[in-house]
Motif scaffolding. Structure first.
Motif, PDB file in Angstrom:
ATOM      1  N   THR A 163      -8.110   1.476   1.116  1.00 57.87           N
ATOM      2  CA  THR A 163      -9.568   1.683   0.997  1.00 57.87           C
ATOM      3  C   THR A 163     -10.164   0.937  -0.197  1.00 57.87           C
ATOM      4  N   ASP A 164      -9.319   0.354  -1.039  1.00 60.46           N
ATOM      5  CA  ASP A 164      -9.830  -0.401  -2.190  1.00 60.46           C
ATOM      6  C   ASP A 164     -10.693  -1.565  -1.713  1.00 60.46           C
ATOM      7  N   ILE A 165     -11.722  -1.858  -2.492  1.00 62.99           N
ATOM      8  CA  ILE A 165     -12.661  -2.930  -2.142  1.00 62.99           C
ATOM      9  C   ILE A 165     -12.264  -4.224  -2.856  1.00 62.99           C
ATOM     10  N   LYS A 166     -12.253  -5.310  -2.087  1.00 63.21           N
ATOM     11  CA  LYS A 166     -11.948  -6.617  -2.636  1.00 63.21           C
ATOM     12  C   LYS A 166     -13.106  -7.571  -2.376  1.00 63.21           C
ATOM     13  N   PRO A 167     -13.533  -8.316  -3.380  1.00 65.20           N
ATOM     14  CA  PRO A 167     -14.592  -9.312  -3.155  1.00 65.20           C
ATOM     15  C   PRO A 167     -14.016 -10.586  -2.540  1.00 65.20           C
ATOM     16  N   LEU A 168     -14.827 -11.248  -1.760  1.00 67.99           N
ATOM     17  CA  LEU A 168     -14.445 -12.552  -1.219  1.00 67.99           C
ATOM     18  C   LEU A 168     -14.810 -13.616  -2.245  1.00 67.99           C
ATOM     19  N   LEU A 169     -13.790 -14.294  -2.777  1.00 74.86           N
ATOM     20  CA  LEU A 169     -14.010 -15.313  -3.796  1.00 74.86           C
ATOM     21  C   LEU A 169     -14.191 -16.688  -3.157  1.00 74.86           C
ATOM     22  N   PRO A 170     -14.997 -17.554  -3.777  1.00 73.37           N
ATOM     23  CA  PRO A 170     -15.168 -18.915  -3.235  1.00 73.37           C
ATOM     24  C   PRO A 170     -13.840 -19.644  -3.066  1.00 73.37           C
ATOM     25  N   SER A 171     -12.875 -19.377  -3.941  1.00 80.55           N
ATOM     26  CA  SER A 171     -11.582 -20.072  -3.869  1.00 80.55           C
ATOM     27  C   SER A 171     -10.782 -19.691  -2.627  1.00 80.55           C
ATOM     28  N   ASN A 172     -11.112 -18.542  -2.037  1.00 81.80           N
ATOM     29  CA  ASN A 172     -10.407 -18.100  -0.829  1.00 81.80           C
ATOM     30  C   ASN A 172     -11.214 -18.318   0.442  1.00 81.80           C
ATOM     31  N   THR A 173     -12.398 -18.875   0.307  1.00 79.61           N
ATOM     32  CA  THR A 173     -13.274 -19.079   1.456  1.00 79.61           C
ATOM     33  C   THR A 173     -12.995 -20.446   2.075  1.00 79.61           C
ATOM     34  N   VAL A 174     -12.520 -20.400   3.316  1.00 79.16           N
ATOM     35  CA  VAL A 174     -12.166 -21.645   4.007  1.00 79.16           C
ATOM     36  C   VAL A 174     -12.734 -21.632   5.420  1.00 79.16           C
ATOM     37  N   ALA A 175     -12.750 -22.813   6.024  1.00 77.30           N
ATOM     38  CA  ALA A 175     -13.257 -22.947   7.388  1.00 77.30           C
ATOM     39  C   ALA A 175     -12.184 -22.496   8.378  1.00 77.30           C
TER      40      ALA A 175
ATOM     41  N   ALA B 213       0.844  -1.198   0.000  1.00 77.80           N
ATOM     42  CA  ALA B 213       0.000   0.000   0.000  1.00 77.80           C
ATOM     43  C   ALA B 213       0.880   1.250   0.000  1.00 77.80           C
ATOM     44  N   HIS B 214       1.970   1.217   0.768  1.00 83.22           N
ATOM     45  CA  HIS B 214       2.923   2.332   0.806  1.00 83.22           C
ATOM     46  C   HIS B 214       3.574   2.533  -0.559  1.00 83.22           C
ATOM     47  N   GLU B 215       3.777   1.449  -1.296  1.00 82.60           N
ATOM     48  CA  GLU B 215       4.362   1.518  -2.637  1.00 82.60           C
ATOM     49  C   GLU B 215       3.334   1.881  -3.703  1.00 82.60           C
ATOM     50  N   LYS B 216       2.093   2.176  -3.279  1.00 83.71           N
ATOM     51  CA  LYS B 216       1.011   2.618  -4.161  1.00 83.71           C
ATOM     52  C   LYS B 216       0.552   1.527  -5.144  1.00 83.71           C
TER      53      LYS B 216
ATOM     54  N   SER C  30     -13.178  -3.504   2.268  1.00 85.82           N
ATOM     55  CA  SER C  30     -11.940  -2.781   1.995  1.00 85.82           C
ATOM     56  C   SER C  30     -10.756  -3.632   2.423  1.00 85.82           C
ATOM     57  N   ILE C  31      -9.609  -3.355   1.841  1.00 87.03           N
ATOM     58  CA  ILE C  31      -8.400  -4.089   2.210  1.00 87.03           C
ATOM     59  C   ILE C  31      -8.085  -3.874   3.678  1.00 87.03           C
ATOM     60  N   ARG C  32      -8.282  -2.647   4.168  1.00 88.00           N
ATOM     61  CA  ARG C  32      -8.019  -2.383   5.592  1.00 88.00           C
ATOM     62  C   ARG C  32      -8.932  -3.220   6.483  1.00 88.00           C
ATOM     63  N   ASN C  33     -10.201  -3.326   6.118  1.00 87.45           N
ATOM     64  CA  ASN C  33     -11.120  -4.124   6.935  1.00 87.45           C
ATOM     65  C   ASN C  33     -10.789  -5.619   6.861  1.00 87.45           C
ATOM     66  N   LEU C  34     -10.289  -6.066   5.730  1.00 84.75           N
ATOM     67  CA  LEU C  34      -9.829  -7.456   5.644  1.00 84.75           C
ATOM     68  C   LEU C  34      -8.659  -7.681   6.593  1.00 84.75           C
ATOM     69  N   CYS C  35      -7.779  -6.674   6.702  1.00 83.32           N
ATOM     70  CA  CYS C  35      -6.655  -6.763   7.655  1.00 83.32           C
ATOM     71  C   CYS C  35      -7.158  -6.867   9.090  1.00 83.32           C
ATOM     72  N   VAL C  36      -8.155  -6.047   9.413  1.00 81.42           N
ATOM     73  CA  VAL C  36      -8.703  -6.051  10.767  1.00 81.42           C
ATOM     74  C   VAL C  36      -9.324  -7.407  11.080  1.00 81.42           C
ATOM     75  N   LEU C  37     -10.052  -7.981  10.116  1.00 77.79           N
ATOM     76  CA  LEU C  37     -10.651  -9.300  10.318  1.00 77.79           C
ATOM     77  C   LEU C  37      -9.579 -10.386  10.422  1.00 77.79           C
ATOM     78  N   MET C  38      -8.527 -10.267   9.628  1.00 77.49           N
ATOM     79  CA  MET C  38      -7.449 -11.264   9.663  1.00 77.49           C
ATOM     80  C   MET C  38      -6.792 -11.312  11.028  1.00 77.49           C
ATOM     81  N   ILE C  39      -6.635 -10.163  11.668  1.00 79.95           N
ATOM     82  CA  ILE C  39      -5.969 -10.114  12.964  1.00 79.95           C
ATOM     83  C   ILE C  39      -6.969 -10.265  14.115  1.00 79.95           C
TER      84      ILE C  39
END
Length: 298
Positions: free
Chosen positions: A93-105, A85-88, A120-129
């Motif tokens: 804030t970009d929006i990413k869809p959740l794809l079936p191929s990345n959906t796991v238990a 993100a720092h490297e642009k 958003s990518i930031r919200n995906l980060c928050v959920l990941m952590i």
């Protein structure tokens, strides 16, 4: 007679060495012995490293052993997201869809969402952590590239910290393609963030703020420290493995600590990480005292 004389000389030399040790040296030796004793109560393998972020003093046992990281590897993934993100390459804030191929238990909540998920990518980060969401993690791994996470870690000098598979990929795990690190490297990564030296202070601080918003109930390291002390952390766990990376914000004596276990069985006590954390916390709390052991609260 000669043997007896040699024994006396040896004992005198030992006493001389002991007499030269400071009180703090003796306390550190006692702490290390206690940590070894705690580890000895478990049939599993444990590793630990803790670094005083004020003085640089460290305590370590099996610190260079490579351990599977489970969800603790999500810290390097988070760092790679912020680097790109720092490297642009994209905006947080970009929006990413959740794809079936990345959906796991496993941990998280996205895998049970019914309607299309766009975050958003930031919200995906928050959920990941915060929820250790594996589907969010796999989405971010696909975004930044698995090899790029490892390459960044290696460019920073962390040659044993590697992302080698997505979350919940049993075939890869059976091929020994595990996500790995060592207690020593994990502590250095946390120290890098604490000192604001990953990209810049603002980026390092934002990453730490995400780690600080983790539910403390999920931390075994937090079980061993006072309730009023803040902690930035990420634990991980899978079959036979428990890990945790953390910064403990002990007043005037903050420290980074990483504790790892593997080869765990039903005979492994469940409180090893908590017990090791408590002993390290007690030691660094004592180091807040004056040279002669007077503890002045502040």
């Amino acid at each position: 007679m000669k043997k007896k004389l040699l024994t006396i000389v040896f004992c005198m030399l030992q006493l001389a060495v002991f007499a030269q040790l400071s009180a703090r040296d003796i306390l550190k030796q006692k702490t290390e012995k206690d940590l070894q004793t705690i580890m000895a109560t478990s049939p599993s393998l444990s590793g630990l490293m803790a670094v005083d972020l004020s003085s640089g003093e460290s305590i370590s046992i099996n610190e260079n052993v490579v351990f599977t990281q489970a969800s603790a590897i999500k810290i390097p993934i988070l760092m790679e997201v912020y680097k790109q993100a720092h490297e642009k390459k994209f905006a947080l804030t970009d929006i990413k869809p959740l794809l079936p191929s990345n959906t796991v238990a496993g941990s998280g909540i996205l895998n049970v969402m019914v309607d299309p998920v766009n975050l958003s990518i930031r919200n995906l980060c928050v959920l990941m952590i915060g929820l250790s969401d594996n589907s969010a993690t796999n989405t971010l791994i696909e975004l930044v590239g698995m090899k790029n996470v490892t390459n960044t870690m290696q460019s920073l000098g962390f040659s044993n910290t590697r992302l080698q598979r997505k979350m919940i990929d049993q075939p890869a795990s059976l091929r020994n393609e595990e996500n790995i690190s060592t207690p020593a490297e994990a502590v250095r990564i946390m120290k890098l963030l604490y000192e604001g030296k990953f990209i810049d202070k603002s980026t390092s601080d934002e990453i730490l703020s995400i780690l600080m918003n983790n539910p403390v109930a999920n931390s075994k390291i937090a079980d061993g420290i006072s309730a009023n002390v803040k902690i930035a952390f990420k634990p991980g766990g899978m079959g036979g493995v428990s890990t945790e990376w953390a910064i403990v914000y002990l007043s005037n004596r903050p420290y980074a600590i990483t504790i790892m276990e593997n080869y765990k069985t039903s005979a492994t006590p469940s409180n090893i990480i908590s017990a090791l954390s408590k002993r390290v916390f007690d030691y660094f709390s004592m180091m807040k005292a004056t040279k002669y052991g007077v503890l002045i609260e502040n």
